[in-house]
Design an enzyme around this catalytic site. Structure first.
Site, PDB file in Angstrom:
ATOM      1  N   CYS A 131       0.794  -1.096   0.122  1.00 22.66           N
ATOM      2  CA  CYS A 131       0.033   0.052  -0.016  1.00 22.66           C
ATOM      3  C   CYS A 131       0.975   1.133  -0.111  1.00 22.66           C
ATOM      4  O   CYS A 131       1.794   1.420  -0.797  1.00 22.66           O
ATOM      5  CB  CYS A 131      -1.087  -0.123   1.239  1.00 22.66           C
ATOM      6  SG  CYS A 131      -2.243   1.213   1.227  1.00 22.66           S
ATOM      7  N   ASP A 193      -8.105  -4.282  -7.870  1.00 28.53           N
ATOM      8  CA  ASP A 193      -7.485  -2.968  -6.935  1.00 28.53           C
ATOM      9  C   ASP A 193      -8.161  -2.081  -7.468  1.00 28.53           C
ATOM     10  O   ASP A 193      -7.736  -1.338  -8.617  1.00 28.53           O
ATOM     11  CB  ASP A 193      -5.846  -3.296  -6.949  1.00 28.53           C
ATOM     12  CG  ASP A 193      -5.604  -2.141  -5.752  1.00 28.53           C
ATOM     13  OD1 ASP A 193      -6.362  -1.252  -5.418  1.00 28.53           O
ATOM     14  OD2 ASP A 193      -4.530  -2.338  -5.441  1.00 28.53           O
ATOM     15  N   HIS A 224      -7.003  -4.826  -3.431  1.00 31.77           N
ATOM     16  CA  HIS A 224      -6.271  -4.409  -2.674  1.00 31.77           C
ATOM     17  C   HIS A 224      -5.859  -4.923  -1.471  1.00 31.77           C
ATOM     18  O   HIS A 224      -7.048  -5.574  -0.915  1.00 31.77           O
ATOM     19  CB  HIS A 224      -6.710  -2.820  -2.430  1.00 31.77           C
ATOM     20  CG  HIS A 224      -5.614  -2.009  -1.908  1.00 31.77           C
ATOM     21  ND1 HIS A 224      -4.476  -1.557  -2.735  1.00 31.77           N
ATOM     22  CD2 HIS A 224      -5.675  -1.332  -0.603  1.00 31.77           C
ATOM     23  CE1 HIS A 224      -3.625  -0.480  -1.913  1.00 31.77           C
ATOM     24  NE2 HIS A 224      -4.283  -0.526  -0.596  1.00 31.77           N
TER      25      HIS A 224
END
Length: 274
Positions: A131, A193, A224
């Site tokens: 991330c 994602d 994600h």
């Protein structure tokens, strides 16, 4: 391998000397107190060093690497993990764009500096993160000391929106050649994602390829945060995580797990000794 956990509070020049806490997870081989290992900087999500990040770092350390996990938001609060809830998510996202990009880079530099100074680290360094941490691992690849970076679902790279002003220069620096001829890069994204859409992934890949960066680009059937084993909102894929962890460790073992001597450009004359 067995592992130990500790931390170091390292002064930050850009934060008026206020320290950044860097958690260190390291392997231990009984009866070999002078053993040395490669190092890995593991950058966290917007929640700082949480349980999932610590467990991820511990798995890397148990393979024979000294792992440093910096607390990314030391300018704003303690090194404690930020909760995986709505308030914590809002807080982490707010800090992400209040912090200067230069401060993120200093955190990375301090983490590498710490690793190379430790008596149980041999100075060969890699990086990883997820991330926000995926983007920070990407930027760590600009440091010539970082021989490989594996970036999981790195956010804000395609949009250049990391840091204060939401105007980072990550891909601009790639275009300038700042990553060319340095370490090996791996970019891993889930095709579902929503943080990094297809157009964004295509833009990142094209920029890296045009700049002749040594890069592997993996797109998998995942969302994600698919490697997060806690509060993943139904997105955690344990089998895929295991597979990609093995891929990452192959990269680390090949690039920092052993001393290969100086790099020789392809096409250069190499003398062979029989």
């Amino acid at each position: 391998m067995l592992i130990t956990k500790t931390f170091h509070d390292v002064p930050s020049k850009l934060d008026n000397g206020r320290p950044i806490r860097i958690f260190v997870v390291a392997p231990v081989v009984p009866n070999y107190p002078q053993a040395k290992f490669p190092g890995v900087v593991c950058f966290s999500e917007i929640y700082q060093v949480t349980g999932p990040v610590e467990r991820f770092a511990g798995q890397i350390a148990s393979q024979g690497y000294v792992v440093a996990c910096p607390s990314s938001y030391h300018e704003f609060e303690s090194p404690d993990a930020i909760p995986y809830d709505t308030e914590g998510t809002d807080r982490g996202n707010r800090y992400k764009i209040e912090k200067d990009v230069a401060a993120y880079d200093e955190d990375a530099t301090l983490s590498v500096d710490l690793l190379v100074s430790l008596p149980n680290c041999n100075g060969r360094i890699a990086a990883t993160g997820m991330c926000l941490g995926g983007h920070l691992a990407f930027r760590a690849a600009f440091d010539h000391r970082v021989l490989s970076s594996v970036c999981f679902f790195a956010t804000d790279v395609h949009s250049a929106t990391l840091g204060k002003g939401k105007n980072d220069d990550s891909l601009a620096r790639v275009n300038k050649g700042d990553m060319t001829g340095k370490g090996e890069l791996v970019m891993i994204f889930g095709k579902q994602d929503t943080h990094v859409p297809r157009q964004g992934r295509d833009f990142i890949r094209k920029t890296l390829e045009d700049a002749d960066v040594a890069c592997s680009f993996l797109e998998v059937q995942a969302q994600h945060a698919f490697i997060r084993d806690e509060s993943s909102k139904g997105r955690w894929d344990a089998a895929l995580t295991r597979s990609l962890f093995t891929f990452m460790m192959e990269v680390f073992e090949r690039t920092v797990g052993r001393d290969l001597g100086p790099k020789v450009d392809i096409g250069a004359k190499v003398e062979h000794v029989c």
